[in-house]
Structures are given as C-alpha cells and as structure tokens.
Design a protein around this motif. Structure first.
Motif, short mmCIF file in Angstrom:
data_model
loop_
_atom_site.label_atom_id
_atom_site.label_comp_id
_atom_site.label_asym_id
_atom_site.label_seq_id
_atom_site.Cartn_x
_atom_site.Cartn_y
_atom_site.Cartn_z
N THR A 59 21.90 36.27 20.79
CA THR A 59 21.05 36.65 19.67
C THR A 59 21.27 35.75 18.47
O THR A 59 20.48 35.76 17.53
CB THR A 59 21.34 38.09 19.24
OG1 THR A 59 22.72 38.21 18.86
CG2 THR A 59 21.05 39.06 20.37
N LEU A 111 26.59 47.99 15.09
CA LEU A 111 26.37 46.56 15.29
C LEU A 111 26.42 46.20 16.78
O LEU A 111 25.64 45.36 17.24
CB LEU A 111 27.41 45.76 14.51
CG LEU A 111 27.24 45.78 12.98
CD1 LEU A 111 28.44 45.14 12.31
CD2 LEU A 111 25.95 45.08 12.57
N SER A 113 25.44 48.06 19.15
CA SER A 113 24.17 48.50 19.73
C SER A 113 23.03 47.55 19.37
O SER A 113 21.98 47.54 20.03
CB SER A 113 23.82 49.91 19.24
OG SER A 113 23.42 49.91 17.88
N ARG A 114 23.22 46.75 18.33
CA ARG A 114 22.20 45.77 17.92
C ARG A 114 22.38 44.42 18.63
O ARG A 114 21.72 43.45 18.29
CB ARG A 114 22.26 45.56 16.41
CG ARG A 114 21.95 46.81 15.58
CD ARG A 114 20.50 47.22 15.69
NE ARG A 114 20.22 48.43 14.93
CZ ARG A 114 19.87 48.45 13.65
NH1 ARG A 114 19.74 47.32 13.00
NH2 ARG A 114 19.63 49.59 13.05
N ASP A 115 23.29 44.38 19.59
CA ASP A 115 23.50 43.18 20.41
C ASP A 115 23.93 41.97 19.60
O ASP A 115 23.54 40.83 19.91
CB ASP A 115 22.25 42.84 21.22
CG ASP A 115 21.95 43.90 22.28
OD1 ASP A 115 22.91 44.43 22.85
OD2 ASP A 115 20.77 44.18 22.52
#
Length: 329
Positions: A59, A111, A113-115
């Motif tokens: 990401t 955070l 979970s937000r990859d």
C-alpha cells in the motif's frame, strides 16, 4: 481509457508479462520490455495504484501513532520520518492518542486493519497489554521514545541527560534542587528522567525535601501549579528546578516571575526538549536537546529495512543529546 490489456495487445505480449514488468516481479525479455515501454510512452498509460497495491500487497503507507499532535518534539520526529519515507514513495497515516495510553492499542488494531505496511509508534507507556499487542503484529513495527523488549526501537539516553543537567546545576553551586516530572507510567519521560535526578542528588549527598518532587501533566498550566506547590509546601525553598519538558519549565517560570523572584539569581531553571519557544522566553531556557528529527529518520530506515527484509545493523538505537546552556541557569 487505456487498460493493461490494451497495452499487452499493442505490445503483442500477455497481460501477465506487462504486469511482471510494471511490478518488477519476474523475468521479461529485453525485446518484450522495449515493446511495452514504447506502447506506454505512446499511449500515456498510467497503472492504477489501487490495482497495483492489490497485486503486490503493497500500500506504500506507514501508520504513525503519536501521543500529541501539537507537540513540537513530535512534529520534529514526524518531519524526519516523512523525509526518508517520502523519498521511497511512502505516505504516512497519522493517529493521535492525545496522551491516552489505551488508544495506543486501539490504533495499532485500526491501522493493521487498514493494511498499512508498517507501524511507527511514539509510545507513552510500556504496559504488558501494549507489548502483547505489538508481539501479535504480523507487520513491521518500530517504537520511538521507549525501549520495548524484542521490538526495534529508537530511544534517547533519558537518565543520563537528566543526571547531566543536575550535575550542571551542582557545578553552578546549587544544592537545593527541585524536580517537576510526569507519571512514571511513561517510562522514558516519567521514570528514567526522575531516576537521573535522584541518582545525581544521591551521588553528591544532597538532601531532597518531600515537596521538591512534583508530578504534573504535559502542559504549561501544570508546570505553573507544580512550581506553586513546591514554593508553598516546602519548608525550604529550592534554588534550582529541573522540569522534564520545556512546557513544564515555562509554566514554572511564569509562577517564579509572578512570585517576584528572579531567574536565575533566586531560582535557576531548566527543561527538556530544546523547543523553539525556549529560545524566546526571558530569560532564555537552559534545556536538553534530544535529536528528534534524527530519531524520525532512523525509525524510517528501520521500518523500511524490515519491509524489504533487510538486516538491521542496530535495532536498539539510543541517540545522544546535548545540554543547551542558556540564561536561566
């Protein structure tokens, strides 16, 4: 809109070949590479970053958990961090705990979970639950400001810096030295800086009045109140005061002036942080300069090394400091 399939058709290769070349994830012949690059140049094709991140599981985002956004020391650390990460194409996603230690665990989970590819944590506590949460992470993490077991960290020589400041007071012929600290749940700022103070006082055989040690919170008003408590409750008034942050020291300075006392003639004063404001108060504030910008840079290098599966030469870094000797001592 040009798609990867269209690029592949015009270059007379498969979509997988185009993908391998764009992501540098496998062999592509020089001939095929040249054809693909020519088509990209002719069409102006730009790969979708969202699609690219899904394919590569990258990401290019680092989560950063901070104790307080308005803090100058925090800002300097983030600037150092962002300087290095931006050069490598990374962005940072900030989370502010506002000095609420329980939110550190909450934001670690959020955070993740937000990859994000990694997390930099400017920690305010070293509790068991926090360490357990960090150990459960499957992504790279670096802690700044605290030294946690089995976790890459960039810390400061808190105890020695505090001790050196007390030694400096003693060089200036002060023996009655008070201390304004914060909660010891913050091991670095609350505990280690206090230990440095106590160690220096003990080594020189100097007596400490009970009310010379005050616990405050991280703001100017709290420093003012702590200084007021010291002066009103002590049987003997100190001739010097060491506060563990510049904000606390400036609060103490305000009280000392309102009480009609002179700095440093009646009471000498020092803080920690080398904040910009410390240069402009009157008198200018003696303080400790920890290299927060460099700490951010080193944390960025550590997190990138982990992401790239490189060896970290030193995953327990302790940065040096300097005493900034100004007019308040």
């Amino acid at each position: 809109m040009i798609t990867i399939k269209e690029v592949a058709r015009r270059a007379q290769v498969s979509s997988a070949t185009v993908s391998r070349m764009l992501n540098d994830s496998g062999y592509v012949s020089e001939e095929a590479r040249d054809r693909i690059l020519k088509v990209i140049e002719e069409t102006g094709y730009v790969p979708s970053e969202n699609a690219k991140s899904l394919r590569t599981k990258k990401t290019k985002v680092i989560g950063v958990i901070l104790p307080k956004l308005g803090s100058e020391t925090t800002s300097r650390m983030v600037n150092g961090l962002d300087q290095i990460l931006a050069e490598k194409g990374y962005q940072i996603l900030l989370a502010n705990t506002n000095l609420n230690a329980s939110k550190e665990i909450e934001f670690i989970r959020l955070l993740k979970s937000r990859d994000v590819e990694g997390i930099v944590l400017s920690a305010t506590n070293t509790s068991g639950p926090l360490m357990e949460e960090i150990q459960k992470l499957k992504i790279p993490v670096v802690v700044v400001g605290q030294d946690l077991p089995d976790t890459p960290s960039v810390a400061f020589n808190e105890m020695m810096a505090s001790k050196d400041m007390i030694e400096y007071f003693i060089e200036k012929k002060h023996e009655k030295i008070a201390f304004i600290g914060v909660s010891e749940s913050d091991r670095a700022v609350g505990l280690l800086r206090k230990q440095g103070y106590l160690s220096a006082m003990e080594e020189h055989g100097l007596r400490i009045e009970e009310h010379w040690i005050q616990t405050a919170v991280f703001d100017v008003e709290s420093g003012y109140q702590a200084m007021k408590n010291i002066m009103e409750d002590s049987k003997q008034h100190p001739t010097a005061v060491f506060a563990v942050t510049d904000r606390l020291a400036i609060g103490a300075m305000n009280y000392i002036k309102q009480a009609g006392l002179r700095i440093p003639e009646d009471i000498a004063l020092a803080g920690v942080g080398a904040s910009e404001l410390s240069q402009y108060v009157t008198p200018s504030l003696t303080t400790v300069d920890f290299h927060y910008h460099k700490a951010g840079q080193e944390a960025a290098n550590m997190i990138l090394a982990q992401i790239n599966h490189e060896n970290i030469p030193n995953d327990k870094m302790v940065l040096d400091y300097r005493l900034v000797k100004k007019d308040s001592v």
